[in-house]
Design a protein around this motif. Sequence first.
Motif, PDB file in Angstrom:
ATOM      1  N   THR A 158     -20.470  -7.794 -17.258  1.00 55.58           N
ATOM      2  CA  THR A 158     -19.519  -6.714 -16.974  1.00 55.58           C
ATOM      3  C   THR A 158     -20.007  -5.429 -17.652  1.00 55.58           C
ATOM      4  O   THR A 158     -20.901  -5.476 -18.512  1.00 55.58           O
ATOM      5  CB  THR A 158     -18.108  -7.049 -17.496  1.00 55.58           C
TER       6      THR A 158
ATOM      7  N   TRP B  67     -20.546 -15.473 -14.602  1.00 62.40           N
ATOM      8  CA  TRP B  67     -20.566 -14.309 -15.495  1.00 62.40           C
ATOM      9  C   TRP B  67     -20.721 -14.770 -16.931  1.00 62.40           C
ATOM     10  O   TRP B  67     -20.199 -15.811 -17.323  1.00 62.40           O
ATOM     11  CB  TRP B  67     -19.251 -13.532 -15.372  1.00 62.40           C
TER      12      TRP B  67
ATOM     13  N   HIS C 154     -14.755  -9.359 -14.223  1.00 58.29           N
ATOM     14  CA  HIS C 154     -15.391 -10.373 -13.371  1.00 58.29           C
ATOM     15  C   HIS C 154     -14.576 -10.661 -12.113  1.00 58.29           C
ATOM     16  O   HIS C 154     -15.113 -11.089 -11.114  1.00 58.29           O
ATOM     17  CB  HIS C 154     -15.619 -11.665 -14.154  1.00 58.29           C
ATOM     18  N   MET C 155     -13.273 -10.446 -12.165  1.00 60.51           N
ATOM     19  CA  MET C 155     -12.451 -10.754 -10.986  1.00 60.51           C
ATOM     20  C   MET C 155     -12.833  -9.837  -9.833  1.00 60.51           C
ATOM     21  O   MET C 155     -13.206  -8.694 -10.034  1.00 60.51           O
ATOM     22  CB  MET C 155     -10.964 -10.638 -11.315  1.00 60.51           C
ATOM     23  N   ALA C 156     -12.745 -10.376  -8.608  1.00 57.74           N
ATOM     24  CA  ALA C 156     -13.214  -9.616  -7.447  1.00 57.74           C
ATOM     25  C   ALA C 156     -12.064  -8.839  -6.821  1.00 57.74           C
ATOM     26  O   ALA C 156     -10.904  -9.265  -6.875  1.00 57.74           O
ATOM     27  CB  ALA C 156     -13.854 -10.545  -6.436  1.00 57.74           C
TER      28      ALA C 156
ATOM     29  N   ALA D  63     -13.059 -14.714  -9.607  1.00 58.92           N
ATOM     30  CA  ALA D  63     -14.503 -14.492  -9.557  1.00 58.92           C
ATOM     31  C   ALA D  63     -15.225 -15.654  -8.884  1.00 58.92           C
ATOM     32  O   ALA D  63     -16.090 -15.460  -8.029  1.00 58.92           O
ATOM     33  CB  ALA D  63     -15.030 -14.293 -10.977  1.00 58.92           C
TER      34      ALA D  63
ATOM     35  N   SER E 197     -15.712  -4.822  -5.316  1.00 58.36           N
ATOM     36  CA  SER E 197     -16.012  -5.300  -6.679  1.00 58.36           C
ATOM     37  C   SER E 197     -17.203  -4.598  -7.337  1.00 58.36           C
ATOM     38  O   SER E 197     -17.127  -4.268  -8.526  1.00 58.36           O
ATOM     39  CB  SER E 197     -16.268  -6.807  -6.675  1.00 58.36           C
TER      40      SER E 197
END
Lengths: 124, 361
Positions: free
Chosen positions: B4, B23, B51-53, B114, B137
Amino acid sequence: MKNPENLLYAESHEWLKVEGGEGVIGITDFAQDSLGDITFIELPQVGEKFTQGQEMGTVESVKAASDIYMPCDCEVIAVNEEAVNNPELVNKDPYGSGWLIRVSIQGATDGLLNAQDYAGKCVH
Amino acid sequence: MLQTPLYEWHKAHNAKTAPFAGWDMPIQYEEGILAEHAHTRENASVFDICHMAQFVAKGQGVTELLKKAISHNLDTLAVGKCRYGFLLTEQGTVIDDLIVYHLDTDHYFLVVNAGCAEKDFLALQERLGKENIENISPKSGKIDLQGPKSLEVLEKLTKQNFHDLKYFSFTHIEYKGHKILVSRTGYTGELGYELYCPKEAVLTLWEDLLAVDPVKPAGLGARDTLRLECGLALYGHELNEEHTVAESALDGMLTSEADYIGKEQAKIVKNEILVPLKLEGRRTVRNGDLVIKEAGSSEAIGTVASGSFAPSLGYAVAFAFVKKEYADRENFVLKAGRSEIAAQKTSAPFYTKGTARIKLS
């Protein structure tokens, strides 16, 4: 934290302090740091006998569980109930108030490492 | 492994990192999971959730397509509101759980896990049409500010009033020239905000938040104990493609009247049902450990989805999928290694003092 020079160490990350025919056993600073915050400790009972390398207990952290192995042939003569009830003692003071058991040593302590050699085994 | 925009910051601040869904993510910082957990329950913490899309669904008629693509009830979702729900298989099992934000007419913002981003995007491309869905993202970030003091932190930082922003509502703000979506949601059970910002704004926003007393960083380790105590499902544990929504005991969320994919099947308990358990002491069980028929038995009647020592409760809790014919029991026996642990059925959330829903105005 520096590993005390007056202790013996197992590759499985336990320490042994020899005091005459008796020994105090705990887990090393490297072990507590790798585990993170310890939340549960299971230890053997007074009177139980073990051989070197035998599994004798468990430590659990939020993220992991790990077995504890006996560093020498011995009989358990005391258990640190304070550490069982306050597992964070093992994180805070692994070589002091976070000790785990006291044993009467019944044989050789071969195969254990000195502080310097043990430091070489502490690789994440 | 993916990193990230805050990866260097984490390393410089002695975070312990570990792989999560491809990640390299911070699991904890120097104070440790228990301290970070307590700080979030009592004060305010920030979490790197970059990290979440993040997807955008947009285009004429996309609302009608989306109603059939996901379980969310969009008929009652006003602009400025967001809602939790599922992307389902034809069999009513869960491809992913996601939050949908209603930005504007035929314009939605979707936040997904993610580890599921790729399959989610393919499924949504197929269901909505490729021209109607975009994966933003790569140019986006997300920071969660969570804890009872997060409102005062947010107001101090932005010099704006957020008392009127209700649970599961959002607004856009301008911060140092960046457009930020502020959503009163989270994954800790506490009052908090999820902040969605352009990637280039992440580090500034993170450092500025940390400069406000009493904010501290918290890692994914504390995020997991916080969400479990509050009974919030984690994809890959309580939700997966092997269990229907009813089996995950979340069929109460299936309120949409639209004819969405998987709808009827999702409401059926086929084999197992998720049971919340209170364990008898501090010793825990973990994902994959078995529920056995009785003490000493080798017959499994279920599997642990999540389990942990619950720091705010002082004992361990778990969610387990149990065969439906045994799910009415009050007492269970769990097996962790060679140890057997007694457990009692309880209700979720395990921890009930969370401030997430607190009324502010």
